[in-house]
Design a protein around this motif. Sequence first.
Motif, PDB file in Angstrom:
ATOM      1  N   SER A   1     -54.597  80.271  18.323  1.00  0.00           N
ATOM      2  CA  SER A   1     -55.743  80.207  19.236  1.00  0.00           C
ATOM      3  C   SER A   1     -55.303  79.543  20.541  1.00  0.00           C
ATOM      4  CB  SER A   1     -56.900  79.425  18.598  1.00  0.00           C
ATOM      5  OG  SER A   1     -56.544  78.071  18.440  1.00  0.00           O
ATOM      6  N   ALA A   2     -56.171  79.523  21.522  1.00  0.00           N
ATOM      7  CA  ALA A   2     -55.837  78.957  22.828  1.00  0.00           C
ATOM      8  C   ALA A   2     -55.771  77.433  22.805  1.00  0.00           C
ATOM      9  CB  ALA A   2     -56.865  79.412  23.862  1.00  0.00           C
ATOM     10  N   GLU A   3     -56.427  76.824  21.837  1.00  0.00           N
ATOM     11  CA  GLU A   3     -56.455  75.361  21.809  1.00  0.00           C
ATOM     12  C   GLU A   3     -55.355  74.783  20.919  1.00  0.00           C
ATOM     13  OE1 GLU A   3     -59.881  73.651  19.713  1.00  0.00           O
ATOM     14  OE2 GLU A   3     -60.355  75.670  19.052  1.00  0.00           O
ATOM     15  N   ILE A   4     -54.980  73.557  21.240  1.00  0.00           N
ATOM     16  CA  ILE A   4     -53.987  72.848  20.440  1.00  0.00           C
ATOM     17  C   ILE A   4     -54.687  72.250  19.220  1.00  0.00           C
ATOM     18  CG2 ILE A   4     -52.437  70.859  20.406  1.00  0.00           C
ATOM     19  CD1 ILE A   4     -51.896  71.369  23.355  1.00  0.00           C
ATOM     20  N   LYS A   5     -54.144  72.529  18.033  1.00  0.00           N
ATOM     21  CA  LYS A   5     -54.709  72.002  16.777  1.00  0.00           C
ATOM     22  C   LYS A   5     -53.566  71.394  15.974  1.00  0.00           C
ATOM     23  CE  LYS A   5     -58.875  74.402  16.125  1.00  0.00           C
ATOM     24  NZ  LYS A   5     -59.839  73.771  15.315  1.00  0.00           N
ATOM     25  N   PRO A   6     -53.191  70.154  16.287  1.00  0.00           N
ATOM     26  CA  PRO A   6     -52.041  69.543  15.621  1.00  0.00           C
ATOM     27  C   PRO A   6     -52.258  69.374  14.111  1.00  0.00           C
ATOM     28  CG  PRO A   6     -52.717  68.288  17.546  1.00  0.00           C
ATOM     29  CD  PRO A   6     -53.808  69.263  17.260  1.00  0.00           C
TER      30      PRO A   6
END
Length: 197
Positions: free
Chosen positions: A160-165
């Motif tokens: 996805s476009a967002e960072i999800k650590p």
Amino acid sequence: MRKVFISSISMQKVNAFKYDSGVYPENNPTAFPITISLENNCQPGDEVAFITIVTHSEGNLAVENYHKFCEQAGSICREKGARAEFIELAVPARIEAASPRRLYKEIVAKLQDNDEIYADITYGFKYNPIVIFAALNNAYQVRENVDIKEICYGNLYNGSAEIKPEYFDVTSLFYLNSLSGLMGVEGMMGDGGNVLL
């Protein structure tokens, strides 16, 4: 018994993130995912060794990042009351056919009997995780009383476009590989332990 934390340092700018983890729901933001394993497994009185792969070349930030890593890891050890040893494995940025073999030998030479090993395969050249797995396999089979406790990977993107650590435990891959190797050896053995050619 020594607790050993193996990792590679990023050659690019790194930022601290709070990683989601099914294994360690409680962890502090970090730019170096191996510190998540450290802060959750380090106990007072522990002898801790950090074996860290650092790429040396002009224009990359690995050496600068390594100094920041040492500061953070050293701070965690002091807070926990553990003794820390930092072992830098310097590698050149230019990859040659012998590069993975040299790195393998360097890691194997630093591991000892009775080590409890944690590894992070987030950063580094594509071959680093393979080399780390091979070195751990050697220690597991050749050295006395070595325990591969954990191999983890820090992932920032899931498509996805967002960072999800997220911090994933992939230790089972190591044991599957070791088991497959043992099954292959057993399949080659004939009666009386002779190798079938």
